[in-house]
Motif scaffolding. Structure first.
Motif, short mmCIF file in Angstrom:
data_model
loop_
_atom_site.label_atom_id
_atom_site.label_comp_id
_atom_site.label_asym_id
_atom_site.label_seq_id
_atom_site.Cartn_x
_atom_site.Cartn_y
_atom_site.Cartn_z
N ALA A 1 0.83 -1.28 0.03
CA ALA A 1 -0.02 0.10 0.25
C ALA A 1 0.90 1.25 -0.01
O ALA A 1 0.50 2.35 -0.57
N ALA A 2 1.80 1.28 0.74
CA ALA A 2 2.74 2.51 0.87
C ALA A 2 3.37 2.72 -0.34
O ALA A 2 4.13 1.83 -1.09
N ALA A 3 3.45 3.99 -0.86
CA ALA A 3 4.11 4.35 -2.25
C ALA A 3 5.60 4.07 -2.19
O ALA A 3 6.01 3.91 -3.02
N SER A 4 5.99 4.26 -1.00
CA SER A 4 7.71 3.77 -0.94
C SER A 4 7.81 2.38 -1.19
O SER A 4 8.91 2.11 -1.51
N LEU A 5 6.92 1.36 -1.40
CA LEU A 5 7.27 0.18 -1.61
C LEU A 5 7.40 0.02 -3.17
O LEU A 5 7.56 -1.11 -3.63
N PHE A 6 6.48 0.76 -3.88
CA PHE A 6 6.56 0.70 -5.48
C PHE A 6 8.08 1.47 -5.78
O PHE A 6 8.23 2.38 -5.16
N THR A 7 8.05 1.11 -7.11
CA THR A 7 9.58 1.47 -7.61
C THR A 7 9.31 1.98 -9.04
O THR A 7 8.36 1.41 -9.76
N ASN A 8 10.10 2.76 -9.59
CA ASN A 8 10.18 2.92 -11.18
C ASN A 8 8.90 3.59 -11.69
O ASN A 8 8.49 3.31 -12.82
N GLY A 9 8.23 4.61 -10.68
CA GLY A 9 6.90 5.08 -11.31
C GLY A 9 5.75 4.41 -10.90
O GLY A 9 4.58 4.72 -11.39
N TRP A 10 5.78 3.00 -10.65
CA TRP A 10 4.44 2.28 -10.46
C TRP A 10 3.64 2.61 -9.37
O TRP A 10 4.56 3.10 -8.28
N HIS A 11 2.36 2.73 -9.49
CA HIS A 11 1.64 2.98 -8.26
C HIS A 11 0.15 2.01 -8.16
O HIS A 11 0.08 1.55 -9.35
N ASN A 12 -0.47 2.01 -7.26
CA ASN A 12 -1.69 1.17 -7.08
C ASN A 12 -2.47 1.91 -7.94
O ASN A 12 -2.69 3.19 -8.26
N GLN A 13 -3.55 1.35 -8.38
CA GLN A 13 -4.81 1.86 -9.18
C GLN A 13 -5.87 0.76 -9.13
O GLN A 13 -5.58 -0.38 -9.09
N GLY A 14 -7.09 1.16 -8.85
CA GLY A 14 -8.43 0.43 -9.08
C GLY A 14 -8.46 -0.38 -7.73
O GLY A 14 -8.16 0.05 -6.72
N LEU A 15 -9.42 -1.59 -7.89
CA LEU A 15 -9.84 -2.17 -6.92
C LEU A 15 -9.26 -3.77 -7.26
O LEU A 15 -9.22 -4.24 -8.28
N PRO A 16 -8.65 -4.59 -6.12
CA PRO A 16 -8.50 -4.01 -4.62
C PRO A 16 -7.58 -2.67 -4.51
O PRO A 16 -7.01 -2.63 -5.51
N PRO A 17 -7.74 -1.87 -3.75
CA PRO A 17 -6.87 -0.84 -3.81
C PRO A 17 -5.60 -0.77 -3.48
O PRO A 17 -4.78 0.10 -3.58
N VAL A 18 -5.07 -1.89 -3.49
CA VAL A 18 -3.49 -2.33 -3.25
C VAL A 18 -3.22 -3.70 -3.69
O VAL A 18 -4.06 -4.36 -4.12
N ALA A 19 -1.82 -3.31 -4.42
CA ALA A 19 -1.55 -4.83 -4.90
C ALA A 19 -1.21 -5.60 -3.42
O ALA A 19 -0.81 -5.24 -2.50
N THR A 20 -1.64 -7.01 -3.71
CA THR A 20 -1.60 -7.72 -2.31
C THR A 20 -0.76 -8.96 -2.75
O THR A 20 -0.96 -9.61 -3.79
N ILE A 21 -0.04 -9.44 -1.68
CA ILE A 21 0.63 -10.55 -1.79
C ILE A 21 0.18 -11.70 -0.74
O ILE A 21 0.36 -11.09 0.79
N ILE A 22 -0.24 -12.66 -0.69
CA ILE A 22 -0.72 -13.74 0.23
C ILE A 22 -0.07 -15.15 -0.02
O ILE A 22 0.38 -15.55 -1.06
#
Length: 140
Positions: A40-61
């Protein structure tokens, strides 16, 4: 977490709290206990990528030896890492998965993601306006 009130998922069917607790306990007893990480945190994304859409976060289970990665991201550069899967969730070899993407004009196209042994998740092709992914792999 125990169910305390009845729940229903199918029209006309009402599960009691006791029945749902039994189902939960049975799943836990056969190994369906999982851990979840939300990127969820923008700091976890790199190279300009960010969350979009639903679910609101990229999820790792992680469920046992299986890892499930899902989400919708946009804005970054293809061929560069979007985020990194943590230690314990990384595959034993390089993997490639299909993805769905859509341009700002609504043109749909197939894309692909690579997950490296170091945990980097790299969108390779598609349209960076919106790329949706959902894949799973085994960690041994």
């Amino acid at each position: 977490m125990a169910w305390v009130t009845p729940r229903t998922w199918v029209s006309g069917e009402l599960g009691t709290a006791a029945a749902m607790n039994t189902v939960r306990d049975n799943f836990m007893n056969i190994g369906f206990v999982y851990t979840r990480i939300d990127v969820a945190a923008a700091s976890l994304f790199t190279n300009g990528w960010h969350n979009q859409g639903l679910p609101p976060v990229a999820t790792i289970i992680r469920n046992g030896n299986w890892v499930y990665v899902t989400g919708q991201i946009s804005g970054g550069s293809f061929g560069l890492s979007a985020f990194q899967v943590p230690i314990g969730y990384r595959p034993g070899r390089h993997l490639i998965f299909g993805a769905w993407s859509e341009s700002s004009l609504g043109v749909e196209q197939l894309g692909d993601f690579r997950v490296n042994q170091d945990g980097t998740v790299i969108p390779n092709t598609g349209d960076n306006t919106s790329i949706c992914f959902s894949f799973f792999y085994n960690v041994l």
